[in-house]
Design a protein around this motif. Sequence first.
Motif, short mmCIF file in Angstrom:
data_model
loop_
_atom_site.label_atom_id
_atom_site.label_comp_id
_atom_site.label_asym_id
_atom_site.label_seq_id
_atom_site.Cartn_x
_atom_site.Cartn_y
_atom_site.Cartn_z
N UNK A 1 -19.60 7.50 38.07
CA UNK A 1 -19.63 9.17 38.52
C UNK A 1 -20.67 9.71 37.83
N UNK A 2 -21.49 9.87 38.76
CA UNK A 2 -22.99 10.61 37.91
C UNK A 2 -22.81 12.33 38.29
N UNK A 3 -22.90 13.17 37.43
CA UNK A 3 -23.02 14.52 37.66
C UNK A 3 -24.63 14.75 38.39
N UNK A 4 -24.64 15.81 39.34
CA UNK A 4 -25.73 16.19 39.93
C UNK A 4 -26.05 17.43 39.11
N UNK A 5 -27.23 17.54 38.34
CA UNK A 5 -27.70 18.79 37.46
C UNK A 5 -28.71 19.57 38.50
N UNK A 6 -28.51 20.79 38.15
CA UNK A 6 -29.96 21.54 38.94
C UNK A 6 -30.78 21.79 37.81
N UNK A 7 -31.78 21.33 37.99
CA UNK A 7 -33.20 21.43 36.86
C UNK A 7 -33.41 22.69 36.68
N UNK A 8 -33.29 23.78 37.39
CA UNK A 8 -33.66 24.95 37.20
C UNK A 8 -32.89 25.83 36.19
N UNK A 9 -31.51 25.46 36.15
CA UNK A 9 -30.79 26.30 35.10
C UNK A 9 -29.88 25.25 34.21
N UNK A 10 -29.85 24.07 34.59
CA UNK A 10 -29.09 22.97 33.88
C UNK A 10 -27.54 22.92 34.21
N UNK A 11 -27.16 23.83 35.50
CA UNK A 11 -25.72 23.90 36.10
C UNK A 11 -25.46 22.74 36.58
#
Length: 147
Positions: free
Chosen positions: A96-106
Amino acid sequence: MTDLAVLEEKVRDGVGVRLFTVLAWVPERRALRRVHSSHPDRYPVGGEKTVEVAAAWLERCIEGAEPFFGRDAAAVREVFADHELIESLGCGSIVNVPVVDERDGRVLGVLNILDAEGAYDDGSVAAAQALAPLAVPALREAVGGAR
């Protein structure tokens, strides 16, 4: 936007996969909503996981933005309430790999990559992490990422 079916093929080629789903994180409900599935008959798009997700898994993958690697069927059974269905598909190992928004780290969601027991190792986790950013555009759209 990277089509999630294209991402599935990249995961199939780079990591190997028997079951692949992409889940969008819905924080206001503390739920994971399926936005892509390699097995829509068993894991339909639109389905949600809430209370059946283990708290430690949520803490690690969603809150901590760290991958989870279940090396064998025992690890899968320990975390996932749907382990019988997972096992019926011949899966006994999960990344399971989290998908992180590089814009805000969310954390926008999670890639769920499953195959036979023993199919994955630490290199598989690294390969999956390298592909996770390809899901950002689709998950931004799925969770209303233009907030």
